[in-house]
Design a protein around this motif. Structure first.
Motif, mmCIF file in Angstrom:
data_model
loop_
_atom_site.group_PDB
_atom_site.id
_atom_site.type_symbol
_atom_site.label_atom_id
_atom_site.label_comp_id
_atom_site.label_asym_id
_atom_site.label_seq_id
_atom_site.Cartn_x
_atom_site.Cartn_y
_atom_site.Cartn_z
ATOM 1 N N SER A 245 0.833 -1.197 0.000
ATOM 2 C CA SER A 245 0.000 0.000 0.000
ATOM 3 C C SER A 245 0.871 1.251 0.000
ATOM 4 O O SER A 245 1.832 1.355 0.768
ATOM 5 C CB SER A 245 -0.908 0.008 1.235
ATOM 6 N N GLY A 246 0.540 2.176 -0.887
ATOM 7 C CA GLY A 246 1.289 3.418 -0.985
ATOM 8 C C GLY A 246 2.450 3.358 -1.946
ATOM 9 O O GLY A 246 3.093 4.379 -2.215
ATOM 10 N N ALA A 247 2.752 2.165 -2.468
ATOM 11 C CA ALA A 247 3.848 1.990 -3.419
ATOM 12 C C ALA A 247 3.332 1.255 -4.648
ATOM 13 O O ALA A 247 2.275 0.620 -4.615
ATOM 14 C CB ALA A 247 4.998 1.213 -2.784
ATOM 15 N N ASN A 302 21.297 -3.524 5.174
ATOM 16 C CA ASN A 302 20.843 -3.596 6.571
ATOM 17 C C ASN A 302 19.770 -2.578 6.938
ATOM 18 O O ASN A 302 19.593 -2.267 8.113
ATOM 19 C CB ASN A 302 22.029 -3.449 7.532
ATOM 20 N N VAL A 303 19.030 -2.078 5.946
ATOM 21 C CA VAL A 303 17.967 -1.119 6.254
ATOM 22 C C VAL A 303 16.583 -1.741 6.052
ATOM 23 O O VAL A 303 15.575 -1.044 6.146
ATOM 24 C CB VAL A 303 18.097 0.161 5.397
ATOM 25 N N GLY A 304 16.535 -3.051 5.791
ATOM 26 C CA GLY A 304 15.256 -3.698 5.532
ATOM 27 C C GLY A 304 14.739 -4.550 6.671
ATOM 28 O O GLY A 304 13.732 -5.249 6.510
ATOM 29 N N TYR A 305 15.394 -4.496 7.810
ATOM 30 C CA TYR A 305 14.901 -5.262 8.947
ATOM 31 C C TYR A 305 13.595 -4.665 9.463
ATOM 32 O O TYR A 305 13.319 -3.476 9.275
ATOM 33 C CB TYR A 305 15.944 -5.286 10.067
ATOM 34 N N ALA A 347 10.758 -0.381 1.426
ATOM 35 C CA ALA A 347 9.832 0.435 0.637
ATOM 36 C C ALA A 347 8.700 0.970 1.515
ATOM 37 O O ALA A 347 8.293 2.135 1.390
ATOM 38 C CB ALA A 347 9.274 -0.391 -0.521
ATOM 39 N N LYS A 348 8.197 0.136 2.404
ATOM 40 C CA LYS A 348 7.128 0.563 3.314
ATOM 41 C C LYS A 348 7.606 1.716 4.195
ATOM 42 O O LYS A 348 6.884 2.698 4.416
ATOM 43 C CB LYS A 348 6.689 -0.620 4.180
ATOM 44 N N ARG A 349 8.838 1.602 4.668
ATOM 45 C CA ARG A 349 9.389 2.652 5.528
ATOM 46 C C ARG A 349 9.527 3.966 4.754
ATOM 47 O O ARG A 349 9.222 5.047 5.272
ATOM 48 C CB ARG A 349 10.737 2.184 6.076
ATOM 49 N N ALA A 350 9.959 3.875 3.491
ATOM 50 C CA ALA A 350 10.094 5.087 2.675
ATOM 51 C C ALA A 350 8.736 5.753 2.455
ATOM 52 O O ALA A 350 8.622 6.987 2.484
ATOM 53 C CB ALA A 350 10.741 4.741 1.337
ATOM 54 N N ASN A 357 6.844 8.606 -4.566
ATOM 55 C CA ASN A 357 6.971 7.782 -5.773
ATOM 56 C C ASN A 357 7.850 6.570 -5.472
ATOM 57 O O ASN A 357 8.970 6.446 -5.970
ATOM 58 C CB ASN A 357 7.573 8.595 -6.925
ATOM 59 N N VAL A 358 7.315 5.695 -4.645
ATOM 60 C CA VAL A 358 8.054 4.507 -4.217
ATOM 61 C C VAL A 358 7.604 3.311 -5.044
ATOM 62 O O VAL A 358 6.399 3.083 -5.237
ATOM 63 C CB VAL A 358 7.826 4.230 -2.716
ATOM 64 N N TYR A 359 8.582 2.551 -5.523
ATOM 65 C CA TYR A 359 8.315 1.340 -6.298
ATOM 66 C C TYR A 359 8.985 0.160 -5.599
ATOM 67 O O TYR A 359 10.062 0.297 -5.013
ATOM 68 C CB TYR A 359 8.870 1.461 -7.721
ATOM 69 N N TRP A 360 8.326 -0.986 -5.699
ATOM 70 C CA TRP A 360 8.885 -2.209 -5.118
ATOM 71 C C TRP A 360 9.065 -3.232 -6.229
ATOM 72 O O TRP A 360 8.100 -3.638 -6.874
ATOM 73 C CB TRP A 360 7.953 -2.749 -4.032
ATOM 74 N N TYR A 361 10.330 -3.609 -6.463
ATOM 75 C CA TYR A 361 10.661 -4.625 -7.466
ATOM 76 C C TYR A 361 10.965 -5.916 -6.713
ATOM 77 O O TYR A 361 12.080 -6.137 -6.245
ATOM 78 C CB TYR A 361 11.853 -4.166 -8.306
#
Length: 387
Positions: A245-247, A302-305, A347-350, A357-361
């Motif tokens: 959601s949001g991305a 290490n920013v995806g925990y 991505a959720k945190r961003a 304009n966040v995209y998740w690949y």
């Protein structure tokens, strides 16, 4: 060998703690005789429930035929009976329920594709989708799982409409089971238990491949419904949701289009760095080894925990601020590897930090390389990872 059935089979293997091997045979006359009955395999994925040549497990999903058309074509149909399709040329695979649907509406201007063919050499449903994208036909009515996947692989944007509003007499919805031999009740019981236990993971895989899923209430399941309420806190290598959601969730083809149209798109790899070796305790200097990633990507390890330390959060915030120049409208694509919640968390945190304009690949660097595209060596951004 990648597809949603392969991923579901891999889940089964993980549960059994056994390796998964595949035996390929075209789905023509003699398929069951030459595979399951010949004991070349123990399980057939993706069989219509009620298939009489095999014993069926409980269904693990229900899906529906879909209408596909070019997004920019001016068509806005949610049913084949829509007036905007009156003069359209519609692709359809012969001898499928889609043919009966077109007859129901009196549509005769069709482009037929052969059903019985050796799919090792031909894929008529894929051809039908590609012809819509190329403008050779105006639309197509295709089996939903095929339509959903191949529509995302085209450079021309396509709209896919699951045909849940058509008359029941058209019979476009089907339950899908796994097929096994008739004399293996314990195997059937185990698989039924697996389906019950891992249904959420199965749904996440299917939705990620854009398979239209119909729930027990007859409504379409959505990616948003499969999202956890917060961040993923453990077991980061597991089936991920189909969306965020949001991305915007992008496939490989969509990512390449995004990069082509907007060269300033920032690709952010959040694969964690290997941990500091036990024989190199602080304050000894240790630099994580480089990573192979998408060309032009920046590695923020290490920013995806699910929970970040204060140092990790400062590193992440500062990295995004530097990469965007403080512009919250910058296009940011987060990724790591397939079935990795790290990129979903990042991505959720961003999104929560106000980036618009966040995209998740979700397919990650591995799928990029498997598609034949090159990788390049990257180092942790800004002089090192946060440990």
């Amino acid at each position: 060998m990648e597809g949603f059935e392969n991923e579901i089979a891999r889940l089964i293997g993980e549960d059994l703690k056994k390796p998964v091997t595949y035996y390929w045979w075209p789905q023509t006359i003699g398929f069951v005789r030459n595979t399951l009955r010949a004991r070349q395999c123990d399980l057939v994925m993706g069989t219509a429930s009620g298939e009489e040549l095999m014993q069926n497990t409980n269904p693990y999903y229900r899906t529906v035929y879909s209408l596909v058309y070019r997004t920019k074509s001016g068509i806005r149909a949610e049913s084949v009976g829509d007036p905007s399709l009156k003069d359209a040329r519609i692709g359809v695979v012969e001898k499928t329920p889609a043919v009966n649907l077109l007859r129901l509406y009196g549509i005769t201007r069709t482009e037929p594709y052969q059903l019985n063919t050796d799919t090792r050499a031909n894929n008529p449903a894929r051809d039908a989708i590609e012809d819509v994208a190329a403008g050779k036909t105006d639309a197509a009515v295709i089996w939903g799982p095929i339509a959903g996947y191949f529509a995302t692989q085209q450079t021309e944007p396509l709209t896919v409409v699951p045909l849940v509003k058509e008359p029941a007499v058209a019979r476009l919805q089907f339950n899908i089971s796994m097929g096994i031999r008739a004399d293996e009740p314990e195997w059937k019981h185990w698989l039924n238990d697996f389906i019950k236990r891992r249904q959420d993971d199965i749904d996440r895989i299917l939705l990620r491949y854009h398979v239209p899923l119909i729930g027990p209430d007859g409504a379409l399941k959505t990616a948003a419904a499969m999202e956890p309420p917060g961040y993923r806190m453990d077991q980061y290598r597991a089936p991920t949701p189909a969306g965020l959601s949001g991305a915007s969730t992008v496939t490989l083809a969509e990512l390449r289009r995004l990069i082509e149209h907007f060269p300033d798109t920032r690709l952010i790899d959040v694969m964690p760095a290997p941990p500091r070796p036990a024989d190199r305790p602080a304050p000894a200097v240790w630099v994580p080894p480089p990573r192979r990633s998408l060309p032009g990507a920046v590695w923020l390890p290490n920013v995806g925990y699910g929970s970040l330390t204060g140092e990790q959060e400062r590193y992440f915030r500062a990295g995004l601020e530097t990469l965007t120049g403080g512009d919250r409208a910058s296009r940011l694509v987060f990724f790591c590897e397939p079935d990795c919640w790290m990129s979903w968390n990042a991505a959720k945190r961003a999104v929560e930090w106000g980036y618009g304009n966040v995209y998740w690949y979700s397919d990650g660097a591995m799928r990029w390389q498997e598609a034949g595209y090159g990788l390049e060596t990257v180092e942790p951004f800004a002089g090192g990872a946060s440990n």
